[in-house]
Scaffold this motif. Sequence first.
Motif, PDB file in Angstrom:
ATOM      1  N   LEU A  56     -50.595 -11.234  21.115  1.00 26.57           N
ATOM      2  CA  LEU A  56     -50.410 -10.388  19.939  1.00 26.57           C
ATOM      3  C   LEU A  56     -51.744 -10.325  19.201  1.00 26.57           C
ATOM      4  CD1 LEU A  56     -47.227 -12.331  19.225  1.00 26.57           C
ATOM      5  CD2 LEU A  56     -47.159  -9.852  19.439  1.00 26.57           C
ATOM      6  N   VAL A  57     -52.484  -9.245  19.407  1.00 20.97           N
ATOM      7  CA  VAL A  57     -53.788  -9.076  18.774  1.00 20.97           C
ATOM      8  C   VAL A  57     -53.568  -8.551  17.361  1.00 20.97           C
ATOM      9  CG1 VAL A  57     -56.017  -7.889  18.919  1.00 20.97           C
ATOM     10  CG2 VAL A  57     -54.876  -8.665  21.015  1.00 20.97           C
ATOM     11  N   ASP A  58     -54.341  -9.079  16.412  1.00 24.10           N
ATOM     12  CA  ASP A  58     -54.216  -8.680  15.007  1.00 24.10           C
ATOM     13  C   ASP A  58     -54.619  -7.223  14.781  1.00 24.10           C
ATOM     14  OD1 ASP A  58     -53.361 -11.225  14.268  1.00 24.10           O
ATOM     15  OD2 ASP A  58     -55.382 -11.896  13.715  1.00 24.10           O
ATOM     16  N   GLU A  59     -54.091  -6.658  13.722  1.00 29.26           N
ATOM     17  CA  GLU A  59     -54.376  -5.277  13.319  1.00 29.26           C
ATOM     18  C   GLU A  59     -55.874  -5.071  13.108  1.00 29.26           C
ATOM     19  OE1 GLU A  59     -53.621  -1.400  12.458  1.00 29.26           O
ATOM     20  OE2 GLU A  59     -51.986  -2.791  12.866  1.00 29.26           O
ATOM     21  N   GLY A  60     -56.401  -4.001  13.708  1.00 29.03           N
ATOM     22  CA  GLY A  60     -57.777  -3.583  13.471  1.00 29.03           C
ATOM     23  C   GLY A  60     -58.848  -4.351  14.219  1.00 29.03           C
ATOM     24  N   VAL A  61     -58.482  -5.317  15.028  1.00 33.36           N
ATOM     25  CA  VAL A  61     -59.464  -6.113  15.770  1.00 33.36           C
ATOM     26  C   VAL A  61     -60.198  -5.231  16.771  1.00 33.36           C
ATOM     27  CG1 VAL A  61     -59.683  -7.913  17.552  1.00 33.36           C
ATOM     28  CG2 VAL A  61     -58.326  -8.340  15.511  1.00 33.36           C
ATOM     29  N   ILE A  62     -61.481  -5.447  16.895  1.00 34.96           N
ATOM     30  CA  ILE A  62     -62.271  -4.867  17.977  1.00 34.96           C
ATOM     31  C   ILE A  62     -62.569  -6.029  18.918  1.00 34.96           C
ATOM     32  CG2 ILE A  62     -64.403  -3.688  18.637  1.00 34.96           C
ATOM     33  CD1 ILE A  62     -64.416  -2.492  15.773  1.00 34.96           C
ATOM     34  N   MET A 107     -44.278 -21.888  22.098  1.00 31.20           N
ATOM     35  CA  MET A 107     -45.293 -22.421  21.224  1.00 31.20           C
ATOM     36  C   MET A 107     -46.320 -21.325  20.923  1.00 31.20           C
ATOM     37  SD  MET A 107     -46.965 -26.083  21.858  1.00 31.20           S
ATOM     38  CE  MET A 107     -47.173 -27.055  20.441  1.00 31.20           C
ATOM     39  N   ILE A 108     -46.694 -21.168  19.671  1.00 30.60           N
ATOM     40  CA  ILE A 108     -47.619 -20.111  19.268  1.00 30.60           C
ATOM     41  C   ILE A 108     -48.956 -20.733  18.857  1.00 30.60           C
ATOM     42  CG2 ILE A 108     -48.044 -18.258  17.612  1.00 30.60           C
ATOM     43  CD1 ILE A 108     -45.005 -17.848  17.502  1.00 30.60           C
ATOM     44  N   PHE A 109     -50.035 -20.131  19.373  1.00 27.32           N
ATOM     45  CA  PHE A 109     -51.382 -20.595  19.078  1.00 27.32           C
ATOM     46  C   PHE A 109     -52.164 -19.491  18.377  1.00 27.32           C
ATOM     47  CE2 PHE A 109     -49.853 -23.003  22.652  1.00 27.32           C
ATOM     48  CZ  PHE A 109     -50.284 -24.286  22.406  1.00 27.32           C
ATOM     49  N   ASP A 110     -52.920 -19.858  17.349  1.00 24.31           N
ATOM     50  CA  ASP A 110     -53.794 -18.919  16.640  1.00 24.31           C
ATOM     51  C   ASP A 110     -55.179 -18.958  17.256  1.00 24.31           C
ATOM     52  OD1 ASP A 110     -52.117 -17.859  14.534  1.00 24.31           O
ATOM     53  OD2 ASP A 110     -52.162 -19.862  13.643  1.00 24.31           O
ATOM     54  N   LEU A 111     -55.692 -17.778  17.621  1.00 25.99           N
ATOM     55  CA  LEU A 111     -57.055 -17.644  18.101  1.00 25.99           C
ATOM     56  C   LEU A 111     -57.788 -16.703  17.157  1.00 25.99           C
ATOM     57  CD1 LEU A 111     -55.372 -18.628  20.670  1.00 25.99           C
ATOM     58  CD2 LEU A 111     -57.289 -17.773  21.949  1.00 25.99           C
ATOM     59  N   SER A 112     -59.049 -16.489  17.363  1.00 24.15           N
ATOM     60  CA  SER A 112     -59.844 -15.694  16.418  1.00 24.15           C
ATOM     61  C   SER A 112     -59.400 -14.243  16.337  1.00 24.15           C
ATOM     62  CB  SER A 112     -61.326 -15.753  16.788  1.00 24.15           C
ATOM     63  OG  SER A 112     -61.564 -15.075  18.009  1.00 24.15           O
ATOM     64  N   PHE A 113     -58.755 -13.735  17.360  1.00 27.29           N
ATOM     65  CA  PHE A 113     -58.369 -12.324  17.431  1.00 27.29           C
ATOM     66  C   PHE A 113     -56.878 -12.085  17.205  1.00 27.29           C
ATOM     67  CE2 PHE A 113     -58.527 -14.242  21.618  1.00 27.29           C
ATOM     68  CZ  PHE A 113     -57.217 -14.045  22.059  1.00 27.29           C
ATOM     69  N   GLY A 114     -56.071 -13.152  17.190  1.00 26.72           N
ATOM     70  CA  GLY A 114     -54.629 -12.992  17.029  1.00 26.72           C
ATOM     71  C   GLY A 114     -53.887 -14.231  17.476  1.00 26.72           C
ATOM     72  N   ILE A 123     -51.300 -16.205  20.537  1.00 26.40           N
ATOM     73  CA  ILE A 123     -50.778 -16.258  21.890  1.00 26.40           C
ATOM     74  C   ILE A 123     -49.525 -17.118  21.858  1.00 26.40           C
ATOM     75  CG2 ILE A 123     -51.147 -16.983  24.277  1.00 26.40           C
ATOM     76  CD1 ILE A 123     -54.044 -16.229  24.008  1.00 26.40           C
ATOM     77  N   ASN A 124     -48.437 -16.530  22.319  1.00 29.25           N
ATOM     78  CA  ASN A 124     -47.147 -17.189  22.369  1.00 29.25           C
ATOM     79  C   ASN A 124     -46.898 -17.618  23.817  1.00 29.25           C
ATOM     80  OD1 ASN A 124     -44.461 -17.959  22.039  1.00 29.25           O
ATOM     81  ND2 ASN A 124     -43.695 -15.864  21.987  1.00 29.25           N
ATOM     82  N   ILE A 125     -46.824 -18.916  24.048  1.00 31.56           N
ATOM     83  CA  ILE A 125     -46.537 -19.416  25.388  1.00 31.56           C
ATOM     84  C   ILE A 125     -45.024 -19.337  25.578  1.00 31.56           C
ATOM     85  CG2 ILE A 125     -46.713 -21.344  27.000  1.00 31.56           C
ATOM     86  CD1 ILE A 125     -49.425 -20.110  26.165  1.00 31.56           C
ATOM     87  N   ILE A 126     -44.589 -18.412  26.401  1.00 31.82           N
ATOM     88  CA  ILE A 126     -43.161 -18.165  26.599  1.00 31.82           C
ATOM     89  C   ILE A 126     -42.550 -19.189  27.553  1.00 31.82           C
ATOM     90  CG2 ILE A 126     -41.502 -16.507  27.550  1.00 31.82           C
ATOM     91  CD1 ILE A 126     -43.298 -14.316  26.307  1.00 31.82           C
ATOM     92  N   ASN A 127     -43.264 -19.490  28.623  1.00 30.60           N
ATOM     93  CA  ASN A 127     -42.810 -20.517  29.568  1.00 30.60           C
ATOM     94  C   ASN A 127     -44.022 -21.024  30.344  1.00 30.60           C
ATOM     95  OD1 ASN A 127     -43.258 -18.711  31.754  1.00 30.60           O
ATOM     96  ND2 ASN A 127     -41.181 -17.901  31.576  1.00 30.60           N
ATOM     97  N   ASN A 128     -43.790 -21.725  31.434  1.00 32.45           N
ATOM     98  CA  ASN A 128     -44.887 -22.348  32.191  1.00 32.45           C
ATOM     99  C   ASN A 128     -45.848 -21.368  32.835  1.00 32.45           C
ATOM    100  OD1 ASN A 128     -43.994 -24.885  31.563  1.00 32.45           O
ATOM    101  ND2 ASN A 128     -42.820 -25.122  33.455  1.00 32.45           N
ATOM    102  N   ASN A 129     -45.478 -20.068  32.890  1.00 29.56           N
ATOM    103  CA  ASN A 129     -46.388 -19.124  33.535  1.00 29.56           C
ATOM    104  C   ASN A 129     -46.396 -17.726  32.907  1.00 29.56           C
ATOM    105  OD1 ASN A 129     -43.863 -18.519  34.525  1.00 29.56           O
ATOM    106  ND2 ASN A 129     -44.357 -18.943  36.646  1.00 29.56           N
ATOM    107  N   GLU A 180     -56.879 -23.183  30.340  1.00 34.50           N
ATOM    108  CA  GLU A 180     -56.402 -24.501  29.922  1.00 34.50           C
ATOM    109  C   GLU A 180     -54.873 -24.575  29.989  1.00 34.50           C
ATOM    110  OE1 GLU A 180     -56.177 -26.791  25.722  1.00 34.50           O
ATOM    111  OE2 GLU A 180     -58.174 -26.105  26.314  1.00 34.50           O
ATOM    112  N   GLN A 181     -54.211 -23.502  29.616  1.00 32.59           N
ATOM    113  CA  GLN A 181     -52.750 -23.482  29.571  1.00 32.59           C
ATOM    114  C   GLN A 181     -52.103 -23.272  30.942  1.00 32.59           C
ATOM    115  OE1 GLN A 181     -50.824 -24.062  26.770  1.00 32.59           O
ATOM    116  NE2 GLN A 181     -52.789 -24.555  25.839  1.00 32.59           N
TER     117      GLN A 181
END
Length: 132
Positions: free
Chosen positions: A21-27, A1-8, A10-16, A42-43
């Motif tokens: 994946l941070v977006d291009e050019g983010v500080i 499951m993939i979640f969008d956050l302000s910086f890029g 997060i792909n939840i691969i499994n239970n742990n 939370e996850q």
Amino acid sequence: MIFDLSFGKINIINNNIAEVLVDEGVIFTLEMCEEYDAFLLEQFPEKFAILNNKIHKFSYTYEANLHIASLENLIAVAVVTYDKNSYLQSQNYKKLRLQDHWLLKEFSGFKMGREQALEWLEAVLADSMIKR
């Protein structure tokens, strides 16, 4: 499951394991660290690991460098890099945080690094569960 956050994303691969994946050019700022930490807590209420897939170029503020990945249940971090600069950035980060005694390992994205990183993280997590 993939979640969008302000910086890029997060792909939840499994239970742990989560892939970041941070977006291009983010500080990456301290505020982004707080968002990141809240999401991970939370996850993952139990032990977990991070796969930092550095597909894009980004950087951290000094404060973010000192704070990121300091959650108690975080067992290991695998970093997949695709160029020399990202690799060196990862090495500098590891030196900066030596006192944290992290399990942090780099992998080359051009040599099946993502798959190797996942295998390493799964082995580290399995070992940490045995030592409970």
